[in-house]
Design a protein around this motif. Sequence first.
Motif, short mmCIF file in Angstrom:
data_model
loop_
_atom_site.label_atom_id
_atom_site.label_comp_id
_atom_site.label_asym_id
_atom_site.label_seq_id
_atom_site.Cartn_x
_atom_site.Cartn_y
_atom_site.Cartn_z
N SER A 121 0.81 -1.22 0.00
CA SER A 121 0.00 0.00 0.00
C SER A 121 0.85 1.27 0.00
O SER A 121 0.38 2.33 -0.39
N PRO A 137 -2.67 1.54 -9.80
CA PRO A 137 -3.84 1.01 -9.09
C PRO A 137 -4.19 -0.44 -9.45
O PRO A 137 -4.49 -1.24 -8.56
N HIS A 138 -4.13 -0.78 -10.73
CA HIS A 138 -4.51 -2.15 -11.11
C HIS A 138 -3.53 -3.16 -10.54
O HIS A 138 -3.91 -4.25 -10.11
N ALA A 170 -1.60 -2.71 -7.75
CA ALA A 170 -1.78 -2.72 -6.30
C ALA A 170 -2.99 -3.58 -5.92
O ALA A 170 -2.94 -4.36 -4.97
N HIS A 171 -4.06 -3.45 -6.72
CA HIS A 171 -5.27 -4.25 -6.46
C HIS A 171 -4.99 -5.74 -6.65
O HIS A 171 -5.41 -6.58 -5.84
N LEU A 172 -4.27 -6.09 -7.72
CA LEU A 172 -3.93 -7.50 -7.98
C LEU A 172 -3.11 -8.09 -6.83
O LEU A 172 -3.38 -9.19 -6.36
N ALA A 205 -2.84 -7.01 -3.69
CA ALA A 205 -3.63 -7.06 -2.45
C ALA A 205 -4.64 -8.20 -2.49
O ALA A 205 -4.83 -8.90 -1.49
N ALA A 206 -5.27 -8.41 -3.63
CA ALA A 206 -6.26 -9.47 -3.76
C ALA A 206 -5.63 -10.85 -3.60
O ALA A 206 -6.29 -11.79 -3.15
N ARG A 207 -4.35 -10.96 -3.93
CA ARG A 207 -3.66 -12.26 -3.83
C ARG A 207 -2.83 -12.37 -2.55
O ARG A 207 -2.02 -13.25 -2.39
N ASN A 258 1.35 -8.83 0.30
CA ASN A 258 1.25 -7.58 1.03
C ASN A 258 2.54 -6.79 1.13
O ASN A 258 2.52 -5.61 1.46
#
Length: 150
Positions: A7, A13-14, A16-18, A20-22, A25
């Motif tokens: 973070s 953004p795309h 960071a989202h990928l 975080a979703a996996r 961290n």
Amino acid sequence: MANMPASEMRLPPHLAHLLAARRLNTAKDALSLPKVELIAVLDAGLPTARAAVAHVSEVACPPCQTALALLEERMLGEGGRLATTLCGQDEVLCGGIPVGKLTEVVGPPGIGKTQFCLKLAMLAALPECYGSLNGCVVYIDTESKFSSRR
């Protein structure tokens, strides 16, 4: 920097989202996977995996410096120094060990590397009123021979 949270990496953004979703961290989480596994975990192609590694590496790794840049810095006297309190050593090192840089001490067994490093760690941690840095120290022992009693 390996434990830097994703973070805080200012990733696209795309991406960071990928990550975080996996549950990738930290920089270490993302960089410790082989690209083949990263492709599978991200459920994306090789270009996305390469982009992820490149972005995370750029943020998590210190900038590269050439020997010439280090020499010029030394000649200009830029950057702080931690005096070793060994007059000859400090003279050769232009005032001491560079502060904020990774310094590797090498030499044959029994020459005093460990004692020297322990002394530097103590000098760096002492309060400023004693002429020190009042700093924090990270001591990396690659041979697992560190003795806390010492």
